[in-house]
Design an enzyme around this catalytic site. Sequence first.
Site: not given
Length: 181
Positions: A62, A72, A132, A170
Amino acid sequence: MEIVKTAIAGCLLLKPRIYRDERGWFYESFNAEVLRDFVPEVMNFVQDNRSCSAKHVLRGLHFQQAPHAQAKIIQVIQGKVRDAVVDLRKDSPTYLQHFVIELDASDHQLMYIPAGLAHGFLSLEDETVFQYKCSAFYNPESESGIRFDDPDLALDWGVGHDNIRLSGKDRDLPSLKEVIG
Ligand SMILES: Cc1cn([C@H]2C[C@H](O)[C@@H](COP(=O)(O)OP(=O)(O)O[C@H]3O[C@H](C)C(=O)[C@H](O)[C@H]3O)O2)c(=O)[nH]c1=O
Protein backbone atom coordinates in the site's frame (compact mmCIF):
# COMPACT_ATOMS: atom_id res chain seq x y z
CA MET A 1 20.09 3.91 18.63
CA GLU A 2 22.06 2.43 15.69
CA ILE A 3 20.93 3.70 12.28
CA VAL A 4 21.57 1.26 9.42
CA LYS A 5 21.15 2.14 5.73
CA THR A 6 19.27 -0.27 3.46
CA ALA A 7 19.38 -0.84 -0.31
CA ILE A 8 16.75 1.90 -0.76
CA ALA A 9 17.82 5.55 -0.36
CA GLY A 10 16.54 7.01 2.89
CA CYS A 11 14.97 3.76 4.13
CA LEU A 12 16.68 3.01 7.42
CA LEU A 13 16.79 0.22 9.99
CA LEU A 14 16.60 1.63 13.52
CA LYS A 15 18.23 -0.54 16.18
CA PRO A 16 17.52 0.87 19.66
CA ARG A 17 19.86 0.47 22.62
CA ILE A 18 18.18 -2.04 24.92
CA TYR A 19 18.68 -1.69 28.67
CA ARG A 20 18.29 -5.05 30.37
CA ASP A 21 18.16 -5.76 34.09
CA GLU A 22 16.68 -8.25 36.49
CA ARG A 23 13.19 -6.76 35.85
CA GLY A 24 13.30 -7.19 32.09
CA TRP A 25 14.18 -4.60 29.40
CA PHE A 26 13.67 -0.96 28.40
CA TYR A 27 14.38 1.04 25.26
CA GLU A 28 13.32 4.27 23.60
CA SER A 29 11.20 3.27 20.60
CA PHE A 30 11.03 6.85 19.30
CA ASN A 31 13.22 9.86 20.07
CA ALA A 32 12.97 12.92 17.80
CA GLU A 33 16.37 14.25 18.93
CA VAL A 34 18.08 10.98 17.99
CA LEU A 35 16.32 10.77 14.61
CA ARG A 36 16.40 14.46 13.70
CA ASP A 37 19.45 14.14 11.39
CA PHE A 38 18.18 11.01 9.60
CA VAL A 39 14.37 11.35 9.38
CA PRO A 40 13.20 14.58 7.67
CA GLU A 41 9.62 14.07 8.91
CA VAL A 42 10.73 13.43 12.48
CA MET A 43 8.44 16.10 13.95
CA ASN A 44 5.55 15.42 11.60
CA PHE A 45 4.30 12.00 12.74
CA VAL A 46 0.60 12.57 13.32
CA GLN A 47 -0.94 9.09 13.48
CA ASP A 48 -0.06 5.72 15.00
CA ASN A 49 -1.58 2.55 13.57
CA ARG A 50 -1.66 -0.96 15.01
CA SER A 51 -2.91 -4.19 13.45
CA CYS A 52 -3.07 -7.83 14.51
CA SER A 53 -2.78 -10.56 11.88
CA ALA A 54 -3.17 -14.30 11.77
CA LYS A 55 -0.38 -16.40 10.25
CA HIS A 56 0.10 -15.88 6.49
CA VAL A 57 -2.07 -12.78 6.33
CA LEU A 58 -0.50 -10.31 3.90
CA ARG A 59 -1.34 -6.62 4.16
CA GLY A 60 -0.22 -4.52 1.18
CA LEU A 61 1.51 -3.40 -0.81
CA HIS A 62 0.00 0.00 0.00
CA PHE A 63 0.80 3.67 -0.31
CA GLN A 64 -1.06 6.98 -0.27
CA GLN A 65 -0.53 9.25 -3.28
CA ALA A 66 0.82 12.78 -2.89
CA PRO A 67 0.01 15.12 -1.23
CA HIS A 68 -1.10 12.52 1.33
CA ALA A 69 1.98 10.29 1.04
CA GLN A 70 3.07 8.89 4.40
CA ALA A 71 6.51 8.33 5.82
CA LYS A 72 6.32 5.52 8.39
CA ILE A 73 8.27 4.13 11.29
CA ILE A 74 7.22 0.49 11.55
CA GLN A 75 7.76 -2.08 14.28
CA VAL A 76 6.65 -5.62 15.04
CA ILE A 77 5.33 -5.55 18.59
CA GLN A 78 4.51 -9.29 18.76
CA GLY A 79 5.30 -12.11 16.34
CA LYS A 80 7.28 -11.98 13.10
CA VAL A 81 6.81 -10.64 9.55
CA ARG A 82 8.43 -10.54 6.16
CA ASP A 83 8.28 -6.85 5.33
CA ALA A 84 8.54 -5.48 1.77
CA VAL A 85 9.16 -1.99 0.45
CA VAL A 86 9.29 -0.71 -3.16
CA ASP A 87 10.76 2.67 -4.13
CA LEU A 88 8.19 4.50 -6.30
CA ARG A 89 9.90 7.91 -6.17
CA LYS A 90 10.73 8.71 -9.80
CA ASP A 91 13.53 11.10 -8.71
CA SER A 92 15.13 8.55 -6.39
CA PRO A 93 18.55 6.98 -7.17
CA THR A 94 16.95 3.69 -6.10
CA TYR A 95 13.70 4.10 -8.12
CA LEU A 96 11.94 0.73 -8.44
CA GLN A 97 14.43 -0.93 -6.11
CA HIS A 98 12.78 -3.21 -3.55
CA PHE A 99 13.65 -5.59 -0.78
CA VAL A 100 12.08 -7.97 1.70
CA ILE A 101 13.33 -8.12 5.29
CA GLU A 102 12.31 -10.35 8.17
CA LEU A 103 11.39 -8.41 11.32
CA ASP A 104 10.94 -10.27 14.60
CA ALA A 105 9.42 -8.61 17.68
CA SER A 106 12.23 -10.11 19.79
CA ASP A 107 14.83 -8.08 17.86
CA HIS A 108 13.05 -4.79 18.75
CA GLN A 109 14.14 -3.33 15.38
CA LEU A 110 12.21 -0.53 13.72
CA MET A 111 12.36 0.64 10.13
CA TYR A 112 11.91 4.16 8.76
CA ILE A 113 10.15 4.11 5.39
CA PRO A 114 10.22 7.45 3.53
CA ALA A 115 7.10 8.82 1.84
CA GLY A 116 6.85 7.58 -1.74
CA LEU A 117 7.50 3.90 -1.04
CA ALA A 118 4.94 1.09 -1.29
CA HIS A 119 4.86 -1.09 1.84
CA GLY A 120 3.40 -4.40 2.90
CA PHE A 121 4.08 -7.33 5.17
CA LEU A 122 3.33 -11.03 5.50
CA SER A 123 2.61 -12.26 9.01
CA LEU A 124 4.66 -15.39 9.86
CA GLU A 125 2.90 -16.17 13.14
CA ASP A 126 -0.63 -15.98 14.53
CA GLU A 127 -1.41 -12.86 16.59
CA THR A 128 1.34 -10.82 14.92
CA VAL A 129 0.94 -7.24 16.16
CA PHE A 130 2.31 -4.54 13.86
CA GLN A 131 2.55 -0.87 14.81
CA TYR A 132 3.66 2.15 12.80
CA LYS A 133 3.83 5.94 12.99
CA CYS A 134 2.58 7.90 9.96
CA SER A 135 3.66 11.39 8.88
CA ALA A 136 0.28 12.11 7.25
CA PHE A 137 -3.30 11.26 8.19
CA TYR A 138 -5.21 8.39 6.62
CA ASN A 139 -6.72 9.53 3.34
CA PRO A 140 -8.64 6.67 1.72
CA GLU A 141 -9.28 8.65 -1.47
CA SER A 142 -5.53 8.79 -2.10
CA GLU A 143 -4.90 5.12 -1.30
CA SER A 144 -3.26 2.94 -3.95
CA GLY A 145 -1.10 -0.14 -4.02
CA ILE A 146 0.59 -2.92 -5.95
CA ARG A 147 -0.45 -6.58 -5.97
CA PHE A 148 1.71 -8.75 -3.70
CA ASP A 149 2.54 -11.21 -6.50
CA ASP A 150 3.46 -8.66 -9.16
CA PRO A 151 5.63 -10.52 -11.70
CA ASP A 152 7.99 -7.58 -12.27
CA LEU A 153 8.76 -7.37 -8.54
CA ALA A 154 8.70 -11.13 -7.87
CA LEU A 155 8.91 -10.47 -4.14
CA ASP A 156 10.04 -13.49 -2.12
CA TRP A 157 7.44 -13.90 0.63
CA GLY A 158 8.96 -17.21 1.67
CA VAL A 159 5.67 -19.13 1.42
CA GLY A 160 3.57 -20.45 -1.43
CA HIS A 161 1.11 -17.88 -2.72
CA ASP A 162 -1.75 -20.34 -2.18
CA ASN A 163 -1.12 -20.10 1.58
CA ILE A 164 -1.34 -16.31 1.64
CA ARG A 165 -4.53 -14.68 3.00
CA LEU A 166 -5.49 -11.29 1.51
CA SER A 167 -8.33 -8.80 1.92
CA GLY A 168 -10.64 -8.45 -1.06
CA LYS A 169 -9.19 -4.99 -1.59
CA ASP A 170 -5.64 -6.35 -1.77
CA ARG A 171 -6.66 -9.10 -4.19
CA ASP A 172 -7.74 -6.39 -6.63
CA LEU A 173 -4.65 -4.17 -6.38
CA PRO A 174 -3.08 -3.09 -9.69
CA SER A 175 0.24 -4.26 -11.10
CA LEU A 176 3.44 -2.23 -10.86
CA LYS A 177 3.17 -1.44 -14.58
CA GLU A 178 -0.35 -0.05 -14.08
CA VAL A 179 0.82 2.09 -11.14
CA ILE A 180 3.90 3.63 -12.77
CA GLY A 181 2.26 4.03 -16.20
C1 LIG B 1 -4.79 2.29 7.05
C2 LIG B 1 -6.02 2.71 7.81
C3 LIG B 1 -7.18 1.97 7.77
N1 LIG B 1 -8.28 2.38 8.48
C4 LIG B 1 -9.48 1.53 8.43
C5 LIG B 1 -10.00 1.25 7.04
C6 LIG B 1 -10.53 -0.14 7.12
O1 LIG B 1 -11.90 -0.13 7.51
C7 LIG B 1 -9.73 -0.82 8.22
C8 LIG B 1 -8.65 -1.73 7.69
O2 LIG B 1 -7.91 -1.00 6.73
P1 LIG B 1 -6.92 -1.75 5.74
O3 LIG B 1 -7.54 -3.05 5.30
O4 LIG B 1 -6.51 -0.76 4.68
O5 LIG B 1 -5.69 -2.06 6.71
P2 LIG B 1 -4.26 -2.65 6.25
O6 LIG B 1 -4.46 -3.64 5.13
O7 LIG B 1 -3.58 -3.07 7.48
O8 LIG B 1 -3.53 -1.37 5.65
C9 LIG B 1 -2.19 -1.05 5.97
O9 LIG B 1 -1.41 -1.96 5.29
C10 LIG B 1 -0.03 -1.68 5.11
C11 LIG B 1 0.77 -2.58 5.99
C12 LIG B 1 0.38 -0.28 5.25
O10 LIG B 1 1.58 0.03 5.31
C13 LIG B 1 -0.64 0.76 5.17
O11 LIG B 1 -0.25 1.87 5.97
C14 LIG B 1 -2.02 0.39 5.53
O12 LIG B 1 -2.74 0.61 4.34
O13 LIG B 1 -9.11 0.26 8.96
C15 LIG B 1 -8.28 3.51 9.24
O14 LIG B 1 -9.29 3.87 9.87
N2 LIG B 1 -7.14 4.27 9.29
C16 LIG B 1 -6.00 3.91 8.60
O15 LIG B 1 -4.98 4.64 8.69
